[in-house]
Each structure stands twice: as structure tokens, then as C-alpha cells.
Design a protein around this motif. Structure first.
Motif, PDB file in Angstrom:
ATOM      1  N   GLN A  55       0.834  -1.210   0.000  1.00 27.89           N
ATOM      2  CA  GLN A  55       0.000   0.000   0.000  1.00 27.89           C
ATOM      3  C   GLN A  55       0.870   1.262   0.000  1.00 27.89           C
ATOM      4  O   GLN A  55       0.617   2.205  -0.767  1.00 27.89           O
ATOM      5  CB  GLN A  55      -0.901  -0.035   1.237  1.00 27.89           C
ATOM      6  CG  GLN A  55      -1.920   1.078   1.307  1.00 27.89           C
ATOM      7  CD  GLN A  55      -2.824   0.940   2.520  1.00 27.89           C
ATOM      8  OE1 GLN A  55      -2.452   0.344   3.531  1.00 27.89           O
ATOM      9  NE2 GLN A  55      -4.026   1.489   2.435  1.00 27.89           N
ATOM     10  N   LYS A  56       1.882   1.269   0.830  1.00 21.75           N
ATOM     11  CA  LYS A  56       2.760   2.441   0.943  1.00 21.75           C
ATOM     12  C   LYS A  56       3.428   2.766  -0.396  1.00 21.75           C
ATOM     13  O   LYS A  56       3.436   3.922  -0.844  1.00 21.75           O
ATOM     14  CB  LYS A  56       3.823   2.174   2.015  1.00 21.75           C
ATOM     15  CG  LYS A  56       4.872   3.272   2.152  1.00 21.75           C
ATOM     16  CD  LYS A  56       5.980   2.845   3.099  1.00 21.75           C
ATOM     17  CE  LYS A  56       7.137   3.821   3.063  1.00 21.75           C
ATOM     18  NZ  LYS A  56       8.291   3.341   3.848  1.00 21.75           N
ATOM     19  N   ASP A  59       0.749   3.622  -3.185  1.00 16.42           N
ATOM     20  CA  ASP A  59       0.120   4.917  -2.923  1.00 16.42           C
ATOM     21  C   ASP A  59       1.030   6.062  -3.359  1.00 16.42           C
ATOM     22  O   ASP A  59       0.577   7.048  -3.957  1.00 16.42           O
ATOM     23  CB  ASP A  59      -0.216   5.036  -1.438  1.00 16.42           C
ATOM     24  CG  ASP A  59      -1.255   6.117  -1.168  1.00 16.42           C
ATOM     25  OD1 ASP A  59      -2.382   5.992  -1.676  1.00 16.42           O
ATOM     26  OD2 ASP A  59      -0.931   7.088  -0.466  1.00 16.42           O
ATOM     27  N   PHE A  62       0.970   6.242  -7.136  1.00 10.65           N
ATOM     28  CA  PHE A  62      -0.278   6.850  -7.610  1.00 10.65           C
ATOM     29  C   PHE A  62      -0.208   8.371  -7.501  1.00 10.65           C
ATOM     30  O   PHE A  62      -0.570   9.101  -8.426  1.00 10.65           O
ATOM     31  CB  PHE A  62      -1.481   6.350  -6.798  1.00 10.65           C
ATOM     32  CG  PHE A  62      -1.790   4.885  -6.931  1.00 10.65           C
ATOM     33  CD1 PHE A  62      -1.298   4.143  -8.003  1.00 10.65           C
ATOM     34  CD2 PHE A  62      -2.573   4.245  -5.988  1.00 10.65           C
ATOM     35  CE1 PHE A  62      -1.595   2.790  -8.116  1.00 10.65           C
ATOM     36  CE2 PHE A  62      -2.875   2.902  -6.109  1.00 10.65           C
ATOM     37  CZ  PHE A  62      -2.387   2.174  -7.173  1.00 10.65           C
ATOM     38  N   LYS A  63       0.245   8.846  -6.339  1.00 14.01           N
ATOM     39  CA  LYS A  63       0.262  10.290  -6.099  1.00 14.01           C
ATOM     40  C   LYS A  63       1.230  11.010  -7.032  1.00 14.01           C
ATOM     41  O   LYS A  63       1.000  12.167  -7.392  1.00 14.01           O
ATOM     42  CB  LYS A  63       0.584  10.564  -4.625  1.00 14.01           C
ATOM     43  CG  LYS A  63      -0.629  10.272  -3.733  1.00 14.01           C
ATOM     44  CD  LYS A  63      -0.319  10.294  -2.258  1.00 14.01           C
ATOM     45  CE  LYS A  63      -1.600  10.015  -1.459  1.00 14.01           C
ATOM     46  NZ  LYS A  63      -1.333   9.742  -0.047  1.00 14.01           N
ATOM     47  N   GLU A  68      -5.497  11.440  -6.087  1.00 13.86           N
ATOM     48  CA  GLU A  68      -5.819  11.789  -4.705  1.00 13.86           C
ATOM     49  C   GLU A  68      -6.694  10.694  -4.100  1.00 13.86           C
ATOM     50  O   GLU A  68      -7.496  10.077  -4.801  1.00 13.86           O
ATOM     51  CB  GLU A  68      -6.574  13.121  -4.645  1.00 13.86           C
ATOM     52  CG  GLU A  68      -5.789  14.315  -5.173  1.00 13.86           C
ATOM     53  CD  GLU A  68      -6.627  15.581  -5.180  1.00 13.86           C
ATOM     54  OE1 GLU A  68      -6.398  16.431  -4.309  1.00 13.86           O
ATOM     55  OE2 GLU A  68      -7.512  15.703  -6.052  1.00 13.86           O
ATOM     56  N   ASN A  69      -6.549  10.478  -2.795  1.00 13.19           N
ATOM     57  CA  ASN A  69      -7.347   9.457  -2.119  1.00 13.19           C
ATOM     58  C   ASN A  69      -8.655  10.030  -1.584  1.00 13.19           C
ATOM     59  O   ASN A  69      -8.699  11.148  -1.066  1.00 13.19           O
ATOM     60  CB  ASN A  69      -6.556   8.842  -0.959  1.00 13.19           C
ATOM     61  CG  ASN A  69      -5.487   7.881  -1.447  1.00 13.19           C
ATOM     62  OD1 ASN A  69      -5.632   7.261  -2.500  1.00 13.19           O
ATOM     63  ND2 ASN A  69      -4.421   7.734  -0.681  1.00 13.19           N
ATOM     64  N   ASN A 139      -8.731   7.751  -5.934  1.00 13.61           N
ATOM     65  CA  ASN A 139      -8.478   6.358  -5.574  1.00 13.61           C
ATOM     66  C   ASN A 139      -8.978   6.143  -4.154  1.00 13.61           C
ATOM     67  O   ASN A 139      -8.948   7.055  -3.324  1.00 13.61           O
ATOM     68  CB  ASN A 139      -6.976   6.057  -5.628  1.00 13.61           C
ATOM     69  CG  ASN A 139      -6.641   4.695  -5.053  1.00 13.61           C
ATOM     70  OD1 ASN A 139      -6.980   3.667  -5.620  1.00 13.61           O
ATOM     71  ND2 ASN A 139      -5.992   4.675  -3.894  1.00 13.61           N
ATOM     72  N   GLN A 140      -9.441   4.927  -3.867  1.00 16.03           N
ATOM     73  CA  GLN A 140      -9.753   4.609  -2.479  1.00 16.03           C
ATOM     74  C   GLN A 140      -9.151   3.261  -2.094  1.00 16.03           C
ATOM     75  O   GLN A 140      -9.092   2.336  -2.888  1.00 16.03           O
ATOM     76  CB  GLN A 140     -11.255   4.634  -2.201  1.00 16.03           C
ATOM     77  CG  GLN A 140     -12.068   3.501  -2.779  1.00 16.03           C
ATOM     78  CD  GLN A 140     -13.492   3.468  -2.205  1.00 16.03           C
ATOM     79  OE1 GLN A 140     -13.801   4.103  -1.197  1.00 16.03           O
ATOM     80  NE2 GLN A 140     -14.363   2.718  -2.856  1.00 16.03           N
ATOM     81  N   TRP A 141      -8.684   3.186  -0.843  1.00 14.03           N
ATOM     82  CA  TRP A 141      -8.222   1.944  -0.236  1.00 14.03           C
ATOM     83  C   TRP A 141      -9.362   1.441   0.628  1.00 14.03           C
ATOM     84  O   TRP A 141      -9.814   2.142   1.537  1.00 14.03           O
ATOM     85  CB  TRP A 141      -6.975   2.191   0.617  1.00 14.03           C
ATOM     86  CG  TRP A 141      -5.788   2.620  -0.188  1.00 14.03           C
ATOM     87  CD1 TRP A 141      -5.406   3.889  -0.494  1.00 14.03           C
ATOM     88  CD2 TRP A 141      -4.824   1.762  -0.812  1.00 14.03           C
ATOM     89  NE1 TRP A 141      -4.266   3.881  -1.257  1.00 14.03           N
ATOM     90  CE2 TRP A 141      -3.879   2.581  -1.470  1.00 14.03           C
ATOM     91  CE3 TRP A 141      -4.652   0.375  -0.878  1.00 14.03           C
ATOM     92  CZ2 TRP A 141      -2.799   2.070  -2.185  1.00 14.03           C
ATOM     93  CZ3 TRP A 141      -3.581  -0.135  -1.580  1.00 14.03           C
ATOM     94  CH2 TRP A 141      -2.667   0.700  -2.223  1.00 14.03           C
ATOM     95  N   GLN A 163      -7.210  -1.561  -3.606  1.00 10.88           N
ATOM     96  CA  GLN A 163      -7.410  -0.160  -3.948  1.00 10.88           C
ATOM     97  C   GLN A 163      -8.170  -0.146  -5.259  1.00 10.88           C
ATOM     98  O   GLN A 163      -7.995  -1.035  -6.097  1.00 10.88           O
ATOM     99  CB  GLN A 163      -6.089   0.594  -4.043  1.00 10.88           C
ATOM    100  CG  GLN A 163      -5.047   0.065  -4.993  1.00 10.88           C
ATOM    101  CD  GLN A 163      -5.325   0.262  -6.463  1.00 10.88           C
ATOM    102  OE1 GLN A 163      -4.928  -0.574  -7.266  1.00 10.88           O
ATOM    103  NE2 GLN A 163      -5.999   1.348  -6.827  1.00 10.88           N
ATOM    104  N   GLY A 165      -8.998   2.729  -8.230  1.00  6.46           N
ATOM    105  CA  GLY A 165      -8.897   4.071  -8.764  1.00  6.46           C
ATOM    106  C   GLY A 165     -10.037   4.325  -9.728  1.00  6.46           C
ATOM    107  O   GLY A 165     -10.431   3.433 -10.480  1.00  6.46           O
TER     108      GLY A 165
END
Length: 479
Positions: A55-56, A59, A62-63, A68-69, A139-141, A163, A165
Motif C-alpha cells: 500500500q505504501k 500509494d 499513484f500520487k 488523490e485518495n 483512488n480509495q483503499w 485499492q 482508482g
């Protein structure tokens, strides 16, 4: 050593029974436990630490692309789900429904999200007004629920983490560019961090995501020769936008429909890490994703100065940026070695009285079990070198495995013989007709994995029907 042997014997050999080997590893390495809810899993600290690292890194990637989350509700009203016909039909068999709120029946059933396209669309229709608002890259986790009939830890469970997106764009070209961009993010991540080589390509219409115009995939090959769909990126065109009324005022003041994408990677990729790199002793974790890089194991730890030296080595390595633990339990050294191997910790350091006296220690690689004598003063440098070499070697070994288990077939008898007797990918030509896909699946249980971006010409005709070929396809049996 008896304890050591007992621990390893608890794992079934992968050659004897690969499915049982996999289950043994996820249990013995304490990645998961079974839950009282059928088909669901408890992700234990060792398993969740892997997901946190994935995830780290993802993420951050992605950024870097402007994502953006956000977070959407986990419930979807039935009327909302019904708005996109192909989409709802694709997910209908897997949907879990909420029918009551407390003791009262609900006026409208709520679906527990199997995916969130409809929620994002419902949000975007009110959030997007002008070309100046675009693109929106969110995006959402979260977790999703799909009522699977057959489950297996990480690979297929009724609730899993992922996740997703969801982006919205002004033009078809922008949406396609984002779709491919995110697929490349996944592919680079798998190779650079997980040491898993992947095949990139487009899914056939039969295999694409419900409601998508095009689905792109990364396909990885497991140790047993089965494929694992490891990440997907979908171009929705303007189909969802038309169904949900997502429009924007363009520069010429005319209303136009938006174009959308969706892309996801889930905890299933942890199953991929296990099945690509693991061995009969347990996990083998790529250093760049491993929660612990080094396990320091003191030998004859009751002797004066041994535990102190182990703690000193740990502190030095931690200061150098490594994640380190000391196993100072009262278990035997042999058991500690087996446990470290079971958990896939990339490197172990053995340090005892004689080592201290000689100013050296033994560093052991998890992947090759190579023992390297290292001068204590050079430990930080050597550990860094060993971990970097291990990461590269693991990718190269996995790549060679894919190459050695990728075959070509021109005729159908040859194709069926390879699929049934040689686990792996088969490259073969296809006419584009879904009936040939269905026949291949019926005859062999193999499916089209993807039409790779890098096309080759194996022959001029379809491997199944003999008519003129349109695409070269990777075929294989899959999880």
C-alpha cells in the motif's frame, strides 16, 4: 535439529501437492487465519505488514501521477446498481445484500460494494460541471465483498482488501492514456518491488470487466505454471457517463459526456508473491517489500557478551536504514533458522562467541541459503549489497521460469497437448471469435490471459478453427 526438521516437515512439498503447500505456508508463516465467517480470512500481523508495504509503495506511485485518495460508502442502493445494465449483470451472482436496518426491513435493498463504479459515477455527476474540473483522478483503499463459492487465502475470499482508482476525463484519448499509464504503474511495481515479471496486454471482450470498453491486465506465472491476473486497468469510454448523466460544459459551451477509467490491485498479489518465490521451507520475500530485512540469531546466547553483541549489530543496521529483529528466544538455533526461513526474512545473521572473537559473523541469504562470512566492521555495506543482489536475482530467476514455461503452438492438437501436459503460458494465434475461446476453455479449461502489447506472428491462422488470425494471445490455466 529435530525441532528444525519437524517445522519443515509441517509443510507439504510443492511438487507433491502445490495447493496444500500453499495453504501450509500461509498458515505456518502466520500470514492468515481462518475466520468464523465462512469464506473470509483474518489477516495476521505478518500478512498485514506485507499489505502495508504494498500500500505504501503503490500509494506513493499513484500520487506521483496526480491521484488523490477519497473514501466512498460501502453500501450501494439497488436502484443505483441497476443503472448500468452490463455492469450489474456481470456482478449479480457475487453480490451480498443488506435487507434490514436493525429490526426494520429496508425500503430498498443495499448492496455491499463488490466494486464502486456506480458510487463514483453518482458522485461525479454532481462534482463535474466544466472542462476546468477535469480530469478528476481519485483512488480509495477499502475492502469489497464478492460472494465467492470457492475460496482460498489471499487468492479468492468473500471479503478482500484492495485499492480502486476511478478517474474521469474530458476526452477518449485522455482516458485511454490514463488507463495504460496505471497498468504500467502496476507492471513496474511488480517487477521493481515484488520481483515478479508480468505480461502486459488487453483482455478479450469475453474476459473484460463488466461494463468496460477495454480491460488491460498484467499476468504473472506462478511456480506451478498457472497464471495469476495481478492487476487490471479498465477504460469505460463514456458508457457509465451516459448511464449516470456525467456531463461537462466544454470550451465551446456545449455539453459533453465524460470518459472514465477504473483500475485496481488487491491482496491477491500477496498470493502471487508466495507462489512465485516460495519454496519447500516456506516464504521467500523480496527484500524491497519484506517487513523485516534481517533476523539476527545469537548462537550460545547464554555466554557472556553474545546477546549484547547481537543487540549492537541490530542497532547499527537499524541506523543504516534496515528493518531488523533479534531472535533471543530460548528455542534452539536450528529451530530459529527454520522459523526465519519459514517467514521468508531475506537475511539472517549468525553471531556466536567464536565469531565475536574473530571479529566476523555469518550472513545467510534466504533465497539461495548461501553463507557469507562478513567482517563486523563492514556489516552495513555487505548487508546492503546482499539485499540488492538478492532482489535482482529473484527477479531474474522468476523471469527465467516464465521463459522456460512459455510455449508456442500453431495447430490445435499441439496446443491441447501442451496445455494439458506442460504447465505454463502458450502463445497461439486467434481469429477473434468468442466461440473459439469457449471451445478452448471447454476442451482444456485454459482461458485467454491477454493479447500482449508486443504482438508476434506464430502463424497466419487461428490455432482453434484455422481461419485467418487477428491476434496472438497468451493462453493458460489460471487462479
Amino acid at each position: 535439529m529435530a525441532e528444525n526438521k519437524k517445522l519443515v516437515e509441517a509443510i507439504t512439498s510443492m511438487e507433491e501437492d502445490f495447493a496444500q503447500w500453499y495453504t501450509d505456508v500461509v498458515k505456518k508463516a502466520e500470514l492468515i487465519d481462518y475466520a468464523s465467517v465462512k469464506g473470509c480470512m483474518v489477516i495476521k500481523p505478518a500478512g498485514y505488514a506485507l499489505w502495508e508495504n504494498i500500500q505504501k509503495e503503490l500509494d506513493a506511485k499513484f500520487k506521483e501521477t496526480g491521484v488523490e485518495n477519497v473514501y466512498m460508502p460501502m453500501f450501494i442502493p439497488e436502484s443505483l446498481l441497476q443503472k448500468e445494465k452490463d455492469h450489474v449483470e456481470g456482478f449479480a451472482p457475487e453480490v451480498a445484500w443488506v435487507t434490514h436496518g436493525g429490526l426494520e426491513p429496508l425500503q430498498e435493498r443495499l448492496c455491499v460494494r463488490p466494486t464502486s463504479e456506480t458510487l463514483f459515477c453518482d458522485f461525479y455527476k454532481d462534482d463535474v460541471h466544466s472542462y476546468r474540473d477535469l480530469p478528476k483522478c481519485y483512488n480509495q483503499w477499502c475492502s469489497v465483498v464478492r460472494w465467492e463459492k470457492t475460496t482460498r487465502p489471499f487468492l479468492r475470499s468473500r471479503e478482500f482488501l484492495w485499492q480502486e482508482g476511478h478517474t474521469v476525463h474530458a476526452t477518449a484519448e485522455d482516458a485511454e492514456e490514463r488507463t495504460i499509464q496505471m497498468l504500467n504503474v502496476y507492471a513496474d511495481f511488480c517487477e521493481e518491488y515484488l520481483a515478479i515479471p508480468v505480461i502486459k496486454g488487453r483482455k478479450t471482450d469475453k474476459e473484460k470487466f463488466a461494463g468496460a470498453e477495454a480491460t488491460y491486465t498484467i499476468e504473472a506465472l506462478m511456480h506451478d505454471g498457472k497464471a495469476l491476473q495481478s492487476g487490471t486497468s479498465h477504460n469505460f469510454g463514456d458508457g457509465f457517463a451516459r448511464a449516470f448523466g456525467i456531463q461537462y460544459a466544454d470550451k465551446d459551451n456545449t455539453l459533453k459526456y465524460c470518459h472514465q477509467t477504473s483500475w485496481g490491485m488487491s491482496t491477491r498479489i500477496i498470493g502471487g508473491i508466495i507462489m512465485v518465490h516460495g519454496d519447500d521451507s516456506g516464504l521467500v520475500l523480496p527484500p524491497r517489500i519484506a517487513p523485516i530485512h534481517v533476523m539476527v540469531i545469537p548462537i550460545q546466547q547464554k555466554k557472556e557478551g553474545v546477546l549484547e553483541k547481537a543487540a549492537e549489530l541490530k542497532d547499527r543496521l537499524v541506523k543504516a536504514g534496515f528493518k531488523v529483529k533479534v531472535d533471543d528466544s530460548d528455542k534452539s538455533p536450528g529451530f530459529k533458522f527454520a522459523e526465519q526461513e519459514m517467514r521468508g526474512i531475506p537475511v539472517r545473521i549468525e553471531i556466536g562467541p567464536k565469531d565475536i572473537e574473530n571479529g566476523k559473523c555469518i550472513v545467510v541469504r534466504r533465497d539461495t541459503r548461501e553463507k557469507i562470512e562478513v567482517v563486523l566492521g563492514e556489516l552495513e555495506t555487505k548487508v546492503k549489497e546482499i539485499l540488492e543482489t538478492m532482489q535482482k536475482d529473484m527477479l531474474e530467476r522468476a523471469r527465467k521460469h516464465v521463459e522456460a514455461h512459455t510455449y508456442e503452438a500453431k495447430e490445435y492438437d499441439e496446443f491441447c497437448d501442451i496445455i494439458n501436459n506442460k504447465p505454463g503460458f502458450v502463445k497461439a494465434m486467434w481469429c477473434g471469435d468468442v466461440s473459439c475461446e469457449e471451445k478452448i476453455k471447454e476442451d482444456t479449461t485454459a482461458t485467454s490471459r491477454c493479447m500482449p502489447f508486443e504482438q508476434e506472428t506464430i502463424s497466419d491462422h487461428c490455432v482453434c478453427c484455422g481461419r485467418p488470425a487477428k491476434k496472438m494471445v497468451y493462453w493458460g490455466k489460471a487462479y
